[in-house]
Scaffold this active site. Structure first.
Site, mmCIF file in Angstrom:
data_model
loop_
_atom_site.group_PDB
_atom_site.id
_atom_site.type_symbol
_atom_site.label_atom_id
_atom_site.label_comp_id
_atom_site.label_asym_id
_atom_site.label_seq_id
_atom_site.Cartn_x
_atom_site.Cartn_y
_atom_site.Cartn_z
ATOM 1 C CG HIS A 204 -3.804 7.552 -3.894
ATOM 2 N ND1 HIS A 204 -4.475 8.569 -4.561
ATOM 3 C CD2 HIS A 204 -4.413 7.447 -2.686
ATOM 4 C CE1 HIS A 204 -5.429 9.043 -3.791
ATOM 5 N NE2 HIS A 204 -5.424 8.391 -2.639
ATOM 6 C CG ASP A 206 -6.920 6.056 0.533
ATOM 7 O OD1 ASP A 206 -6.177 6.691 -0.243
ATOM 8 O OD2 ASP A 206 -8.120 6.359 0.736
ATOM 9 C CG HIS A 256 -9.021 6.567 -4.653
ATOM 10 N ND1 HIS A 256 -8.581 5.446 -3.986
ATOM 11 C CD2 HIS A 256 -8.751 7.614 -3.832
ATOM 12 C CE1 HIS A 256 -8.089 5.798 -2.811
ATOM 13 N NE2 HIS A 256 -8.165 7.123 -2.692
ATOM 14 N NE ARG A 266 -13.040 16.075 -4.933
ATOM 15 C CZ ARG A 266 -14.093 15.270 -4.811
ATOM 16 N NH1 ARG A 266 -15.240 15.573 -5.392
ATOM 17 N NH2 ARG A 266 -13.998 14.157 -4.107
HETATM 18 C C1 LIG Z 1 2.991 10.173 -1.903
HETATM 19 C C2 LIG Z 1 2.473 9.899 -0.729
HETATM 20 C C3 LIG Z 1 1.401 10.718 -0.068
HETATM 21 C C4 LIG Z 1 0.890 9.760 0.982
HETATM 22 C C5 LIG Z 1 2.197 9.150 1.447
HETATM 23 C C6 LIG Z 1 2.794 8.729 0.110
HETATM 24 O O1 LIG Z 1 4.186 8.499 0.181
HETATM 25 C C7 LIG Z 1 2.047 7.472 -0.379
HETATM 26 C C8 LIG Z 1 0.643 7.353 0.282
HETATM 27 C C9 LIG Z 1 -0.066 8.709 0.333
HETATM 28 C C10 LIG Z 1 -1.330 8.700 1.196
HETATM 29 C C11 LIG Z 1 -2.626 8.408 0.415
HETATM 30 C C12 LIG Z 1 -3.792 8.380 1.413
HETATM 31 C C13 LIG Z 1 -3.778 9.581 2.372
HETATM 32 O O2 LIG Z 1 -4.150 10.758 1.673
HETATM 33 C C14 LIG Z 1 -2.353 9.778 2.961
HETATM 34 C C15 LIG Z 1 -2.376 10.834 4.076
HETATM 35 C C16 LIG Z 1 -1.812 8.473 3.401
HETATM 36 O O3 LIG Z 1 -1.847 7.983 4.520
HETATM 37 O O4 LIG Z 1 -1.193 7.842 2.348
HETATM 38 C C17 LIG Z 1 -1.399 10.067 1.808
HETATM 39 C C18 LIG Z 1 0.082 10.365 2.150
HETATM 40 C C19 LIG Z 1 0.360 11.866 2.326
HETATM 41 O O5 LIG Z 1 -0.311 12.716 1.746
HETATM 42 O O6 LIG Z 1 1.360 12.156 3.010
HETATM 43 O O1 LIG Z 2 -9.908 14.693 -2.247
HETATM 44 C C1 LIG Z 2 -10.456 13.701 -2.690
HETATM 45 O O2 LIG Z 2 -11.574 13.723 -3.186
HETATM 46 C C2 LIG Z 2 -9.739 12.351 -2.631
HETATM 47 C C3 LIG Z 2 -8.372 12.471 -2.020
HETATM 48 C C4 LIG Z 2 -7.749 11.171 -1.656
HETATM 49 O O3 LIG Z 2 -7.978 10.166 -2.291
HETATM 50 C C5 LIG Z 2 -6.840 11.125 -0.512
HETATM 51 O O4 LIG Z 2 -6.636 12.184 0.136
HETATM 52 O O5 LIG Z 2 -6.320 10.036 -0.225
HETATM 53 FE FE LIG Z 3 -7.126 8.400 -1.347
#
Ligand SMILES: C=C1C[C@]23C[C@@]1(O)CC[C@H]2[C@@]12CC[C@H](O)[C@@](C)(C(=O)O1)[C@H]2[C@@H]3C(=O)O
Ligand SMILES: O=C(O)CCC(=O)C(=O)O
Ligand SMILES: [Fe+2]
Length: 324
Positions: A204, A206, A256, A266
């Site tokens: 994904h 961020d 990543h 981890r």
């Molecule tokens: C599958 C998902 C988890 C996420 C929300 C989403 O629909 C797509 C973006 C995901 C992400 C990735 C970065 C962060 O870990 C996170 C908190 C964010 O802002 O976007 C996660 C979301 C999540 O875990 O709810």
């Molecule tokens: O836990 C990690 O090392 C990376 C996780 C990550 O990419 C995320 O939470 O968006």
């Molecule tokens: Fe991430």
């Protein structure tokens, strides 16, 4: 400590073969020395070339990082019902296990998502449960204050490196009292090496402006499938989708993922810096060359976040906002 009991639905894959030995993998990851007189230029190059770098010589002590890690480990060792009481399902924040987001993604992971409310010191009302409050409050407050300050310092140095005026053109997005800040604590339980590798956190990007990650000394993080050698005293920083837009594609929001294949668990903690919900996310005029057009159509962080949270991890969320 392990609460994940059914790995069968988590993608299994063969233990990834390293095409490069770890030393060579390390060589692919830019290192930015915050103490260097050329730190600003180093930051800009790293954000342009890969959108990811290791940050050394920052001022956050290992002790401060380890205090929060210790609390996180204690929290993840609690019985499931106690962790669930912290807000099961992690929507919008709280404890989650195996399911990531709401679109069917799963991973070999349990986590705590904390929305940081800048108006009310450093922690939001999402800390619904007394257990977490007692466990975490001081370690969390200290860590959040330090990592937010670091994020703003980096954004100011980046602005300097880009020749942006004012110097806080980017950091003000995180300094606003309505900024959308998240702290995520991830725990990838250890696994038997013979059972192969699994996806801990699927590929994904961020969505926010900047993400600052610290982990214990366990491998697992990959950037464009290059394994990132862990370093518990450094931070790993990545450009988020919003910073890619603010720079009109000059900085890269890099893909990543985490693959877990370890006898060691981890633990990672990631600060995600996002702007206020009503903030317009668009290329900064000072960065645009004459005649250059925005690659993206106009949107607010609120719109982007809603779209992101309605997508699967692997989806290319920015594509939906690109002008064609
Ligand atoms: C599958 C998902 C988890 C996420 C929300 C989403 O629909 C797509 C973006 C995901 C992400 C990735 C970065 C962060 O870990 C996170 C908190 C964010 O802002 O976007 C996660 C979301 C999540 O875990 O709810
Ligand atoms: O836990 C990690 O090392 C990376 C996780 C990550 O990419 C995320 O939470 O968006
Ligand atoms: Fe991430």
């Amino acid at each position: 400590m392990v609460v994940i009991t059914n790995p069968s639905t988590v993608d299994q894959f063969p233990i990834p073969k390293l095409h490069r030995p770890p030393a060579a993998a390390a060589a692919c990851i830019p290192i930015v020395d915050l103490n260097s007189p050329t730190a600003a230029a180093q930051l800009v190059s790293a954000c342009e070339e890969l959108g990811f770098f290791k940050l050394t010589n920052h001022t956050i002590s290992l002790n401060l990082m380890e205090n929060l890690e210790d609390e996180a480990v204690k929290f993840f060792s609690l019985p499931l019902w106690k962790k669930d009481a912290a807000g099961a399902g992690a929507a919008p924040s709280g404890y989650g296990s195996r399911r990531i987001g709401h679109m069917g993604d799963v991973g070999w992971i349990e986590y705590l998502l904390l929305q940081i409310n800048s108006i009310n010191p450093s922690l939001s009302t999402s800390l619904r449960q007394e257990t977490i409050k007692t466990f975490f409050i001081s370690a969390l407050n200290e860590y959040i204050t330090a990592v937010k300050k670091l994020a703003c310092e980096l954004l100011e140095l980046i602005a300097e490196g880009l020749g942006l005026r004012p110097r806080n053109a980017l950091s003000k997005l995180l300094m606003d009292e309505e900024s959308d800040l998240i702290l995520r604590l991830n725990h990838y339980p250890s696994r038997e090496s013979s059972s192969g590798g699994v996806t801990g956190f699927g590929e994904h990007t961020d969505p926010q402006v900047i993400s600052i990650l610290r982990s214990n000394n366990t491998w697992g993080l990959q950037v464009l499938w290059v394994p990132v050698p862990p370093d518990q005293s450094s931070f790993f920083v990545n450009v988020g989708d919003s910073l890619q837009v603010l720079t009109n594609g000059r900085f890269k929001s890099v893909k990543h993922r985490v693959l877990t294949n370890s006898l060691q668990s981890r633990v990672s903690m990631i600060f995600f810096g996002g702007p206020p919900l009503k903030e317009r996310v668009a290329p900064l005029p000072h960065l645009m060359e004459e005649g250059e057009e925005s690659l993206y159509r106009e949107f607010t962080w609120c719109e982007y976040k809603a779209t992101a949270y309605a997508s699967k991890l692997v989806d290319n969320r920015l594509e939906l906002f690109e002008k064609h």
